[in-house]
Enzyme design. Structure first.
Site, PDB file in Angstrom:
ATOM      1  N   GLU A 157       4.559   7.386  -7.617  1.00 21.18           N
ATOM      2  CA  GLU A 157       3.645   6.261  -7.394  1.00 21.18           C
ATOM      3  C   GLU A 157       3.333   5.552  -8.717  1.00 21.18           C
ATOM      4  OE1 GLU A 157       2.244   4.529  -4.962  1.00 21.18           O
ATOM      5  OE2 GLU A 157       1.128   3.427  -6.496  1.00 21.18           O
ATOM      6  N   THR A 184      -0.008  -2.006  -0.663  1.00 21.21           N
ATOM      7  CA  THR A 184      -0.200  -2.729   0.595  1.00 21.21           C
ATOM      8  C   THR A 184      -1.063  -1.942   1.571  1.00 21.21           C
ATOM      9  OG1 THR A 184       1.895  -1.842   1.409  1.00 21.21           O
ATOM     10  CG2 THR A 184       1.956  -4.013   0.404  1.00 21.21           C
ATOM     11  N   ILE A 234      -6.427  -0.921  12.063  1.00 22.16           N
ATOM     12  CA  ILE A 234      -6.335  -0.929  13.520  1.00 22.16           C
ATOM     13  C   ILE A 234      -5.199  -0.006  13.947  1.00 22.16           C
ATOM     14  CG2 ILE A 234      -5.833  -2.332  15.555  1.00 22.16           C
ATOM     15  CD1 ILE A 234      -7.132  -4.686  14.117  1.00 22.16           C
ATOM     16  N   HIS A 257      -2.736   0.339  16.515  1.00 23.35           N
ATOM     17  CA  HIS A 257      -2.185  -0.594  17.494  1.00 23.35           C
ATOM     18  C   HIS A 257      -1.538   0.135  18.673  1.00 23.35           C
ATOM     19  CE1 HIS A 257      -2.664  -4.158  14.920  1.00 23.35           C
ATOM     20  NE2 HIS A 257      -2.242  -3.415  13.917  1.00 23.35           N
ATOM     21  N   ARG A 280       0.053  -8.084   1.525  1.00 29.58           N
ATOM     22  CA  ARG A 280       1.010  -7.501   2.464  1.00 29.58           C
ATOM     23  C   ARG A 280       2.421  -7.905   2.039  1.00 29.58           C
ATOM     24  NH1 ARG A 280      -3.147 -10.788   4.885  1.00 29.58           N
ATOM     25  NH2 ARG A 280      -2.091 -11.263   6.834  1.00 29.58           N
ATOM     26  N   SER A 305       1.545  -4.785   8.792  1.00 29.47           N
ATOM     27  CA  SER A 305       0.281  -4.088   8.991  1.00 29.47           C
ATOM     28  C   SER A 305       0.386  -2.990  10.052  1.00 29.47           C
ATOM     29  CB  SER A 305      -0.810  -5.078   9.384  1.00 29.47           C
ATOM     30  OG  SER A 305      -0.491  -5.713  10.599  1.00 29.47           O
ATOM     31  N   CYS A 318     -25.865   8.992  -2.417  1.00 34.81           N
ATOM     32  CA  CYS A 318     -25.767   7.589  -1.999  1.00 34.81           C
ATOM     33  C   CYS A 318     -26.540   7.438  -0.686  1.00 34.81           C
ATOM     34  CB  CYS A 318     -24.301   7.190  -1.810  1.00 34.81           C
ATOM     35  SG  CYS A 318     -24.076   5.565  -1.060  1.00 34.81           S
ATOM     36  N   CYS A 327     -27.319   4.253  -6.774  1.00 35.00           N
ATOM     37  CA  CYS A 327     -26.695   5.575  -6.910  1.00 35.00           C
ATOM     38  C   CYS A 327     -25.585   5.601  -7.957  1.00 35.00           C
ATOM     39  CB  CYS A 327     -26.121   6.036  -5.571  1.00 35.00           C
ATOM     40  SG  CYS A 327     -24.702   5.051  -5.014  1.00 35.00           S
TER      41      CYS A 327
END
Length: 467
Positions: free
Chosen positions: A44, A53, A60, A62, A323, A349, A412, A454
């Site tokens: 990475e 991305t 969502i 899908h 994207r 996505s 927090c 915090c």
């Protein structure tokens, strides 16, 4: 088990190297980790998983109802949706099945709804229903005036995209995958059956290579002699509204889709707030993730039409992601057996939903290149910390607090994150390398004060863990 951000890779070639630790790259690493005979490296460029991305995903899960029928994407989204729903339930990843409404705002869009329902049936999704205006407003009473009808897609869900990526990476690393962070590829070559990936940390060698580099997948592809697609960074700006807005919306509200994508949506999130966005701006710069006044103005205009009361609610944050648009209407996944190389490009996505199915598909392609997968084993199950508002948080569980009072000590208060959760994240198999990474793992500093109250305490805990 190894996660490093400095030091040279070993000289001995890995069996497989995966470039890109987004949700798809991590899913592939997890899948390969089922085979203990393989040495696998996950490489990475940035300092954490899920930073490219994957970070711009609208989270969502899908159903695949609107994919291009017969496409690879349609199949992998359909299969991946079922697999990810089951995996999330096993792993503690928050999912809420809220359903989606594709809202028609004019006669042309209204006429398109039956065609979208037919498209859904061709994608083997049979639960859609066209609603008239009265039924639509009964379901979404705060919707802006003028809507003529909608297509109801009850299977669409919201999910924690970040926890999904981290769960994959955690299982992969625990099972022996070596994760190399801060290792951008500066040059790639293939000779004598071995790939050489040059990085600032030194060269990494592998007999098989998987390109899941997202925005940079076309560059890596071309360095190996292929010219199948070009990635255009498509910026999506988003606005996050405070949790007080959550009561305004019950479903994912989508426009009727266009060639540019699914358009601007209003959606609840599993964290209890409301998302408005994304924009769709094609750029030249693959690093331009800044928000703009013009982009946010346009979002507010569209948001005012979709859900007018939303604009009266407080904004917690704005952000933008990129994207990987390719101009093709399907994934660009291809094997090059002569090079022992698989390209995983053009993942849109829907890649979050399809990630587990993509991983299985890519593993099959690797086997077709001659890779001997060897024996398969089950992986140790992973149980992720719950970040969802629909499920009990640690401080709400008396049994947990009684066993460990750190879970009852909030640091927090906006997001109600305890010292115990922060401590666990800092000691995890894939620990955060920054305060932003810690926020993604715990939600600390992600609430309405954005760390004003915090921030110092969270930073002190983070720095203490760094030694």
């Amino acid at each position: 088990m190894s996660v490093t951000r400095s030091g040279a890779p070993p000289v001995e070639p890995y069996d497989v190297a995966i470039v890109g630790a987004g949700v798809v790259g991590c899913a592939i690493a997890r899948r390969l980790a089922h085979h203990p005979g393989l040495r696998v490296a996950l490489v990475e460029a940035q300092d954490d998983v899920g930073q490219g991305t994957s970070k711009a995903n609208t989270a969502i899960l899908h159903t695949g109802f609107d994919a291009v029928p017969g496409s690879l994407e349609a199949r992998l989204v359909r299969e991946g949706s079922r697999e990810l729903a089951a995996y999330a339930a096993e792993s503690g990843i928050p999912v809420e099945r809220v359903g989606a409404l594709l809202v028609a705002w004019d006669e042309e869009q209204l006429a398109a709804l039956p065609r979208l329902a037919e498209k859904a049936r061709r994608n083997e999704y049979h639960d859609t229903r066209v609603l008239g205006a009265a039924d639509l407003y009964a379901r979404e009473p705060r919707l802006g005036p003028g809507a003529l009808g909608a297509l109801h897609v009850p299977g669409e869900s919201i999910i924690c995209s970040w926890t999904t990526t981290l769960a994959y990476a955690t299982q992969a690393v625990r099972a022996g995958v070596d994760l190399y962070l801060e290792a951008p590829i500066t040059h790639a070559g293939h000779a004598d059956g071995v790939h050489r990936l040059d990085t600032p940390r030194g060269p990494l060698h592998a007999r098989r290579l998987v390109n899941a580099a997202g925005l940079h997948a076309d560059t890596l592809d071309r360095s190996l002699g292929h010219d199948d697609f070009t990635v255009t960074p498509r910026r999506g700006q988003l606005v996050v509204h405070d949790t007080f807005a959550r009561a305004l919306v019950r479903h994912i509200l989508l426009p009727v889709p266009t060639a540019l994508g699914k358009g601007v949506l209003v959606a609840p999130t599993v964290y209890g707030n409301v998302l408005l966005g994304p924009t769709a701006e094609d750029l030249d710069d693959k690093g331009d993730t800044g928000s703009t006044a013009e982009g946010l103005r346009r979002l507010r205009e569209q948001g005012r039409r979709i859900l007018p009361a939303l604009l009266e609610e407080e904004v917690t944050a704005v952000y933008a992601g990129l994207r990987a648009a390719t101009g093709h209407d399907d994934y660009r996944i291809a094997a090059h057996p002569g090079q022992g190389y698989v390209t995983v490009g053009g993942i849109r996505s829907t890649g979050l939903t399809a990630s587990l199915a993509i991983a299985a598909h890519v593993t099959g392609l690797l086997a077709d290149t001659g890779l001997d997968l060897g024996a398969r084993r089950p992986l140790e199950p992973v149980r992720m910390p719950n970040l969802g508002e629909a499920f009990p948080r640690p401080h709400q569980r008396p049994d947990l607090v009684a066993a460990d009072p750190e879970y009852g000590t909030l640091v927090c208060h906006c997001e109600r994150v305890s010292r115990g959760e922060i401590r666990d994240a800092l000691a995890g198999p894939v620990p955060p390398r920054s305060l932003d990474g810690l926020r993604r793992r715990t939600r600390a500093r992600a609430g309405r004060c954005q760390g004003f109250y915090c921030g110092a305490a969270v930073r002190a805990l983070f720095e203490e863990a760094q030694g």
